[in-house]
Design an enzyme around this catalytic site. Structure first.
Site, PDB file in Angstrom:
ATOM      1  N   TYR A   1     177.484  32.698 125.160  1.00 22.94           N
ATOM      2  CA  TYR A   1     176.038  32.901 125.030  1.00 22.94           C
ATOM      3  C   TYR A   1     175.513  32.205 123.772  1.00 22.94           C
ATOM      4  CZ  TYR A   1     171.564  35.275 124.325  1.00 22.94           C
ATOM      5  OH  TYR A   1     170.235  35.541 124.108  1.00 22.94           O
TER       6      TYR A   1
ATOM      7  N   LYS B   1     172.813  29.042 123.452  1.00 24.98           N
ATOM      8  CA  LYS B   1     171.563  29.071 122.689  1.00 24.98           C
ATOM      9  C   LYS B   1     171.573  28.001 121.600  1.00 24.98           C
ATOM     10  CE  LYS B   1     169.203  32.389 124.690  1.00 24.98           C
ATOM     11  NZ  LYS B   1     168.005  32.021 125.483  1.00 24.98           N
TER      12      LYS B   1
END
Lengths: 453, 253
Positions: B158, B162
């Site tokens: 994750y 990002k």
């Protein structure tokens, strides 16, 4: 962001054919306050054309002028020859084509109507590049759809319109100081019809008993007999100049805040004698006072300002008062508020002036609560049966325009007839869904969906 | 088309059920706004978000959208523009947090997560960007995360998605600005939302509405990147430079 080209007339058709699907818009000097002269993603055309190509017919008292010529250039050309434009707006830095597209009005609207009333014929380039001449008796639907049509029916190439003969380049001006709104409206209602030019400046910061106090300026073109001996030596001398210019070093919030505007307004009101008559002024001094200050818009700072102009019918004086009261208490400093009595409208479906009171306000764009203020004003104006001026609009909604202009569908039908492919576009048209091609398929725009195949 | 006081007519939310996304839309909707399009995978859930936004004069449309299905992105964006006209504001808010215990060990799961959070986000941003460039105006808000500022062991797939997305946006946003459109990158810290439900909040935890407040305020200005809460910019300018051994021992949840 848009591409901008300045082209001679013979190259317009090729540019039109080569433009992308965001469409084309011809504009004049871009002095519309809102987004009428913008076309994001598309092509914006500026016309060439010099004032020495203007043809004056002294017998018929008409001029045929290339659309890209400014009123400023035109006045320098025609005033010394003893002619004046039939209608001028508060700035002369607009073009003849723009005067048609916005169907501008001036201080003589109550007597002479708007610019379109004086147009004899127009040469118009259509979306397919062909050129037609339209007139009140020659495709009248297209003629009147082009008057006030915001450039969305075609490119106005040249305009033939009636001129006003003048004896002198001076104005004979009568000025009165009116202590409140009631006295101002009463004086305008009883006295305006006897004079050609009339306009009032309203102090938007005055409250209580002084609410709506103002200075009423009325004028006529001065006759030769009214000039002094020295002036009579050159009765048609015309000089329009900038006295000062605002430098680019202004704080972003501008110099116009509640304090400075209040001080200015107080000064303006006090300097005006209670009543003066027969005072001689120049044409620029009477019609275009702001043009004497170059880049005057900088006074508002980089955040800019909006101009909000509406008309409400006679009988809606209470709404006029309520609007002035609402703005006066909002703290949004309004430098210039101009009040004018409009006369009869013309046949153009999108022409702004209708019989009633038109008020023009300057509002700083970043003032706190400005969004709510404008939406509230919109409601007040529309509930009173009023409407907004497209040439100045920057904030209203498609619904507001549909309420204010009940003949929009009629205009859209003519617009779609001459521009079935949606070639003519502007940010204003997209924002207000003016044309059939911009009305889209949104449910809420459905009522105005036309028969575009 | 925006009006002169910055009110938007048409808003598109990619990730139509995202708590932060819907909070931003709720704050961006103004009297002048006429259309909101919620694009989401779970359209039934999207209808719940739509019901909360609906009011007189505002059309709220829910459309099926899969962040991982990059092949369909451009057609979806073009369809929105055809139906509703210019897109004035697009908010890219879809992402999955994934289960780090799985994405740290299952190669397929790690790839699937980055396919949505990074590849899908990049693809949809380019699709929206194309439309805004053609329009010559409009704004994209992209939800990045402080998780990408310095990727932690807690959720590498994750965080890295990002980080990649944020990097893409910095470059792409600057390019977009030259074409008349505008990008705003929002870097929230820990946000109490459906996504983080049951997780232990990190310091400076915030709420979707607070993130929305920061975002909508930034849209009125000229900044290209904002932090929510703003203090995180300061915090991370220090954390970014901590020596590894110190960084790894920080109790960041």
């Amino acid at each position: 962001m848009a591409e901008m080209l300045e082209l001679p007339d013979q190259e317009l058709a090729a540019a039109l054919a080569a433009a992308n699907q965001r469409g084309v818009l011809a504009r004049g000097l871009g002095r519309c306050y809102g987004d009428a002269a913008q076309n994001a993603g598309g092509l914006v055309l500026r016309l060439q054309g010099a004032v020495d190509q203007a043809l004056i017919d002294p017998v018929a008292a008409t001029a045929t002028v290339p659309a890209g010529v400014s009123i400023d250039e035109l006045l320098h050309h025609i005033v010394p020859r003893g002619w004046f434009v039939p209608v001028t707006a508060g700035t002369r830095l607009i073009t003849v084509g723009g005067a048609v597209g916005s169907d501008i009005h001036g201080k003589n609207h109550h007597v002479d109507g708007s610019f379109g009333n004086h147009v004899v014929s127009l040469r118009l380039m259509l979306a397919d590049g062909s050129v037609v001449t339209v007139a009140p008796d020659r495709d009248p639907e297209l003629f009147w759809a082009t008057i006030g049509g915001m450039g969305l029916t075609g490119i106005v190439l040249a305009v033939t319109f009636r001129l006003l003969p003048i004896e002198t380049s001076r104005m004979s001006v009568d000025t009165r100081r009116m202590p409140d709104l009631d006295s101002l409206l009463a004086e305008m209602s009883s006295g305006d019809d006897a004079v050609r030019y009339s306009v009032a400046w309203v102090d938007m910061l005055a409250r209580g008993r002084s609410l709506g106090r103002g200075v009423l300026d009325r004028g006529e073109h001065a006759s030769l007999a009214q000039l002094s001996e020295a002036q009579a030596a050159a009765p048609l001398a015309y000089r329009a100049r900038q006295l000062v210019s605002v430098p680019p070093v202004i704080p972003p919030s501008g110099l116009l805040n509640h304090l400075t505007v209040a001080a200015f307004n107080e000064f303006w009101f006090r300097k005006t004698p209670t009543h003066s008559t027969g005072h001689l002024k120049s044409i620029p001094g009477f019609f275009h006072p702001l043009d004497m200050v170059g880049d005057w818009n900088r006074l508002y700072g980089a955040n800019g300002f909006l101009q909000y102009q509406f008309v409400v019918p006679f009988g809606a004086e209470q709404t006029l008062r309520a609007v002035i009261e609402r703005v006066a208490t909002s703290g949004a400093a309004s430098f210039l508020a101009v009040l004018k009595r409009c006369g009869a409208g013309n046949l153009a479906p999108l022409s702004f002036p209708t019989p009633g009171w038109t008020l023009t306000l300057d509002i700083p764009a970043r003032a706190g609560g400005v969004v709510e203020l404008l939406h509230e004003l919109d409601r007040m104006v529309l509930d009173a049966g009023g409407r907004h001026y497209l040439a100045k609009d920057a904030t209203t909604t498609p619904e507001a325009i549909r309420r204010g202009y009940p003949r929009l569908a009629e205009w859209q039908a003519v617009q779609a007839r001459v521009d079935p492919g949606g070639r003519w576009q502007s940010d204003l048209a997209r924002r207000l869904r003016l044309t059939v091609s911009t009305a889209g398929t949104s449910a809420s725009a459905g009522a105005n969906r036309g028969g575009l195949s | 088309m925006n009006n002169a006081v910055g009110e938007v007519q048409t808003i598109l939310l990619l990730g139509g059920t995202s708590d932060i996304g819907t909070a931003i839309v709720a704050r961006a909707v103004q009297p002048y706004t006429r259309t909101v399009v919620l694009a989401c995978r779970d359209t039934a859930k999207g209808e719940h978000s739509a019901a909360a936004l609906r009011r007189d004069g505002l059309t709220v449309e829910v459309v099926a959208f899969d962040g991982a299905d990059t092949a369909g992105h451009q057609a979806l964006i073009d369809g929105v523009a055809t139906r509703h006209g210019d897109i004035d504001l697009a908010v890219v808010a879809f992402a999955a947090l994934g289960d780090p215990d799985i994405t740290r060990q299952d190669a397929q799961a790690a790839a699937a997560l980055t396919q949505v959070d990074f590849v899908g986000a990049v693809s949809s941003i380019v699709a929206v960007g194309n439309r805004l460039r053609e329009q010559g105006h409009g704004s994209i808000v992209v939800l990045s995360s402080v998780a990408g500022e310095r990727v932690r062991a807690a959720n590498p797939a994750y965080g890295a998605s990002k980080a990649g997305l944020d990097g893409f946006c910095q470059g792409y946003g600057d390019w977009l600005a030259e074409q008349g459109a505008r990008m705003l990158v929002v870097r929230p810290g820990f946000v109490h939302s459906a996504m983080t439900d049951g997780m232990k909040p990190a310091p400076f935890a915030t709420t979707p509405d607070k993130v929305a407040e920061v975002t909508v305020k930034a849209l009125r200005g000229r900044r290209r990147t904002v932090w929510a809460p703003p203090v995180l910019q300061l915090v991370f300018s220090a954390l970014r430079h901590l020596p590894g051994p110190v960084w790894r021992r920080l109790p960041l949840s």
